[in-house]
Scaffold this motif. Structure first.
Motif, mmCIF file in Angstrom:
data_model
loop_
_atom_site.group_PDB
_atom_site.id
_atom_site.type_symbol
_atom_site.label_atom_id
_atom_site.label_comp_id
_atom_site.label_asym_id
_atom_site.label_seq_id
_atom_site.Cartn_x
_atom_site.Cartn_y
_atom_site.Cartn_z
ATOM 1 N N LEU A 1 -1.986 9.041 -10.773
ATOM 2 C CA LEU A 1 -1.374 10.103 -11.438
ATOM 3 C C LEU A 1 -1.470 11.261 -10.214
ATOM 4 N N LEU A 2 -2.729 11.763 -9.758
ATOM 5 C CA LEU A 2 -2.804 12.570 -8.810
ATOM 6 C C LEU A 2 -2.006 12.490 -7.572
ATOM 7 N N ASP A 3 -1.969 11.223 -7.145
ATOM 8 C CA ASP A 3 -1.347 11.081 -6.033
ATOM 9 C C ASP A 3 0.308 11.392 -6.141
ATOM 10 N N PHE A 4 0.777 10.979 -7.340
ATOM 11 C CA PHE A 4 2.201 11.152 -7.362
ATOM 12 C C PHE A 4 2.477 12.754 -7.748
ATOM 13 N N VAL A 5 1.512 13.526 -8.381
ATOM 14 C CA VAL A 5 1.781 15.012 -8.343
ATOM 15 C C VAL A 5 1.565 15.505 -7.344
ATOM 16 N N LYS A 6 0.697 15.070 -6.329
ATOM 17 C CA LYS A 6 0.702 15.800 -4.892
ATOM 18 C C LYS A 6 1.934 15.559 -4.066
ATOM 19 N N GLU B 1 -11.522 17.414 -5.053
ATOM 20 C CA GLU B 1 -11.305 18.665 -4.385
ATOM 21 C C GLU B 1 -11.630 19.724 -5.329
ATOM 22 N N GLY B 2 -11.895 19.238 -6.687
ATOM 23 C CA GLY B 2 -12.591 20.114 -7.736
ATOM 24 C C GLY B 2 -11.341 20.772 -8.702
ATOM 25 N N LEU B 3 -10.142 20.147 -8.511
ATOM 26 C CA LEU B 3 -8.963 20.322 -9.248
ATOM 27 C C LEU B 3 -8.622 19.425 -10.251
ATOM 28 N N GLY B 4 -7.908 19.795 -11.334
ATOM 29 C CA GLY B 4 -7.484 18.947 -12.320
ATOM 30 C C GLY B 4 -6.061 18.703 -12.083
ATOM 31 N N VAL B 5 -5.437 17.723 -12.681
ATOM 32 C CA VAL B 5 -4.009 17.275 -12.249
ATOM 33 C C VAL B 5 -2.858 18.376 -12.773
ATOM 34 N N ILE B 6 -3.565 19.189 -13.686
ATOM 35 C CA ILE B 6 -2.578 20.483 -13.967
ATOM 36 C C ILE B 6 -2.671 21.652 -12.967
ATOM 37 N N HIS B 7 -3.810 21.671 -12.167
ATOM 38 C CA HIS B 7 -3.784 22.698 -11.124
ATOM 39 C C HIS B 7 -3.021 22.280 -9.860
ATOM 40 N N TRP B 8 -2.881 20.827 -9.687
ATOM 41 C CA TRP B 8 -1.928 20.425 -8.704
ATOM 42 C C TRP B 8 -0.607 20.760 -9.084
ATOM 43 N N ALA B 9 -0.095 20.442 -10.228
ATOM 44 C CA ALA B 9 1.136 20.490 -10.918
ATOM 45 C C ALA B 9 1.655 21.826 -10.396
#
Length: 227
Positions: A128-133, A159-167
């Protein structure tokens, strides 16, 4: 990622080199000075969003202003050209980076000066993180809507981030909205520096994301470690 205009031909090889260069930067931020990281930030925003479309941050918001100047200084450079400039800058600063990258694990780009933090993730959350990034909204939505990883949506990555931060950082409103419709997502999740998704959306000028977060009752009063 915004679609290119009809008169901007898509160069697949250019896209691949750009992605590999952003991945190399994530894995080797210690090799670059702050000013160089800001150059990469500006080119990345130009390549993925286009010309700077946000107002200049206030004088006391030093980091956001530095990012704004790095981005706005590129003016009307088109996205394909910005991708090439990003790769060229990488080759100038780190000759041979591409050979090293081919032997490194796959990842994506991180925000300027974002400190690393080791946190275990499951394969599902990593996907999921990869898809969001990558800005792959279609695949990200499939994972989110499946509900299989809901209990892990508030985990911080390495990196100390949640998926919501990446989005919010990527300005992907569709993914952000889908995340906030998920059961258990924390709209006020703080990263390793105490910043919430609202901090990210605000500093990057992602107005649509700001509106979405506020509509889901994001707390405006939360401060990060720097106050």
């Amino acid at each position: 990622m915004l679609e290119l205009e009809d008169d901007d031909p898509i160069d697949v090889s250019n896209d691949r080199s750009f992605y590999e260069a952003t991945t190399f930067l994530e894995q080797n931020t210690n090799l670059f000075e702050q000013q160089q990281l800001l150059q990469f930030y500006g080119l990345y925003k130009q390549a993925t969003v286009g010309p700077c479309n946000i107002p200049k941050p206030g004088i006391f918001n030093v980091q956001a202003r530095a990012k704004w100047f790095a981005w706005s200084g590129l003016k009307e450079q088109n996205q394909e050209s910005a991708k090439k400039s990003y790769v060229q800058l990488m080759s100038k600063l780190q000759p041979g980076w591409n050979e090293a990258q081919h032997n490194a694990p796959s990842s994506s780009w991180v925000s300027v000066s974002r400190p690393k933090r080791e946190v275990e993730n499951s394969d599902g959350l990593n996907s999921l993180l990869d898809f969001v990034k990558e800005g792959n909204a279609q695949e990200a939505k499939k994972v989110i809507e499946s509900g299989k990883n809901n209990q892990q949506l508030n985990i911080l990555d390495d990196e100390g981030l949640g998926v919501i931060h990446w989005a919010a950082d990527r300005g992907n409103a569709d993914i952000l909205q889908c995340l906030l419709n998920s059961v258990g997502i924390d709209v006020n999740l703080q990263d390793c520096e105490g910043q919430t998704a609202l901090h990210y959306a605000s500093s990057c000028g992602n107005m649509e994301c700001i509106q979405i977060l506020l509509s889901h009752n994001a707390d405006r009063s939360i401060t990060d470690k720097n106050g």
